[in-house]
Design a protein around this motif. Structure first.
Motif, PDB file in Angstrom:
ATOM      1  N   UNK A  64      15.895  -2.858 -19.966  1.00  0.00           N
ATOM      2  CA  UNK A  64      15.988  -2.905 -18.379  1.00  0.00           C
ATOM      3  C   UNK A  64      14.589  -2.794 -17.848  1.00  0.00           C
ATOM      4  N   UNK A  65      14.407  -3.900 -16.927  1.00  0.00           N
ATOM      5  CA  UNK A  65      13.163  -3.738 -16.165  1.00  0.00           C
ATOM      6  C   UNK A  65      13.280  -4.023 -14.670  1.00  0.00           C
ATOM      7  N   UNK A  66      12.512  -3.060 -14.041  1.00  0.00           N
ATOM      8  CA  UNK A  66      12.819  -3.344 -12.511  1.00  0.00           C
ATOM      9  C   UNK A  66      11.451  -2.887 -11.751  1.00  0.00           C
ATOM     10  N   UNK A  67      11.148  -3.557 -10.623  1.00  0.00           N
ATOM     11  CA  UNK A  67      10.034  -2.888  -9.832  1.00  0.00           C
ATOM     12  C   UNK A  67      10.790  -2.298  -8.661  1.00  0.00           C
ATOM     13  N   UNK A  68      10.194  -1.041  -8.244  1.00  0.00           N
ATOM     14  CA  UNK A  68      10.612  -0.359  -7.208  1.00  0.00           C
ATOM     15  C   UNK A  68       9.710  -0.272  -5.981  1.00  0.00           C
ATOM     16  N   UNK A  69       9.957  -0.194  -4.798  1.00  0.00           N
ATOM     17  CA  UNK A  69       9.154  -0.355  -3.792  1.00  0.00           C
ATOM     18  C   UNK A  69       9.445   0.752  -2.825  1.00  0.00           C
ATOM     19  N   UNK A  70       8.565   1.618  -2.256  1.00  0.00           N
ATOM     20  CA  UNK A  70       8.856   2.636  -1.390  1.00  0.00           C
ATOM     21  C   UNK A  70       8.561   2.331   0.142  1.00  0.00           C
ATOM     22  N   UNK A  71       9.017   3.284   1.026  1.00  0.00           N
ATOM     23  CA  UNK A  71       8.827   2.800   2.575  1.00  0.00           C
ATOM     24  C   UNK A  71       7.218   2.592   2.780  1.00  0.00           C
ATOM     25  N   UNK A  72       6.195   2.908   2.010  1.00  0.00           N
ATOM     26  CA  UNK A  72       4.972   2.655   2.070  1.00  0.00           C
ATOM     27  C   UNK A  72       4.541   1.411   1.596  1.00  0.00           C
ATOM     28  N   UNK A  73       5.371   0.777   0.973  1.00  0.00           N
ATOM     29  CA  UNK A  73       5.004  -0.465   0.247  1.00  0.00           C
ATOM     30  C   UNK A  73       4.446  -0.484  -1.070  1.00  0.00           C
ATOM     31  N   UNK A  74       4.329   1.018  -1.656  1.00  0.00           N
ATOM     32  CA  UNK A  74       3.871   1.119  -3.047  1.00  0.00           C
ATOM     33  C   UNK A  74       4.760   0.846  -3.994  1.00  0.00           C
ATOM     34  N   UNK A  75       4.423   0.406  -5.199  1.00  0.00           N
ATOM     35  CA  UNK A  75       5.157  -0.233  -6.165  1.00  0.00           C
ATOM     36  C   UNK A  75       5.173   0.527  -7.260  1.00  0.00           C
TER      37      UNK A  75
END
Length: 215
Positions: A64-75
């Motif tokens: 499984x490969x994913x990219x997550x982003x938070x509310x500040x735009x950090x990945x």
């Protein structure tokens, strides 16, 4: 010699933990949204070369490969590899160092560390992978059955303990990374992500992901 060979065959583990209970589904275990993190649509971690991918597909039962982003735009990039047979060197999950080196990355600052979570202290390994202007700090750990470990003697001892019970343990490699020239800042963000992620996973699945942590 014949007696020793026969004893080795008799002691060879045959009962797969992966065949007991519900089938492992890593896509279900890891939520697509938790805390202030969410999967970034259309953004995936860097693709591996075809020859490396072929080796990974042959070795692992699920990835499984994913990219997550938070509310500040950090990945944060999350990569999971699950294998139903962790009884020996040929079938065990491989260290990320091998995959990154095969992709032409230069590796440095490889060291052990730990992350303090709500469930306990999680031992991890950290390293930096550099290719051109891309600087990718990495944090990862490995689980064998319901125990968390790192590559080396600890993992081999866990494999041996399972082998003596006649059971074949499954295992999981959990890797988080980010693109950042500021390594200290990157690891702080990764620690924050790991804490949020483990807190969002139910207790039973969390043992499969991070082992039985010591409070």
């Amino acid at each position: 010699m014949l007696a020793a060979s026969g004893l080795a065959m008799a002691l060879r583990p045959t009962e797969k933990i992966a065949d007991q209970g519900a089938r492992m589904d890593i896509a279900r275990i890891f939520p697509e949204q938790f805390a202030d993190w969410r999967v970034a649509p259309g953004i995936v971690p860097a693709l591996v070369s075809p020859d490396v991918k072929e080796k990974l597909d042959a070795l692992y039962d699920q990835t499984l490969s994913r990219t997550y982003v938070n509310d500040d735009g950090q990945r944060i990039m999350l990569s999971i590899a699950y294998g139903g047979d962790q009884s020996g060197d040929k079938t065990q999950v491989h260290r990320p160092e091998f995959c990154y080196a095969a992709q032409g990355f230069q590796l440095s600052n490889n060291r052990e560390s730990q992350i303090t979570t709500e469930s306990g202290v999680l031992p991890v390994r950290r390293l930096e992978a550099v290719q051109g202007s891309r600087n990718e700090p990495i944090t990862y750990w490995i689980t064998i059955g319901d125990e968390v470990t790192l590559p080396g003697l600890g993992r081999k001892l866990i494999q041996l303990r399972y082998g003596l019970t006649g059971k074949v343990p499954d295992g999981m490699l959990v890797r988080v990374s980010s693109i950042d020239q500021d390594v200290s800042k990157a690891y702080q963000l990764q620690d924050h992500f790991v804490r949020d992620m483990l807190a969002a996973i139910n207790a039973q699945d969390r043992i499969r992901v991070a082992g039985r942590l010591i409070p």
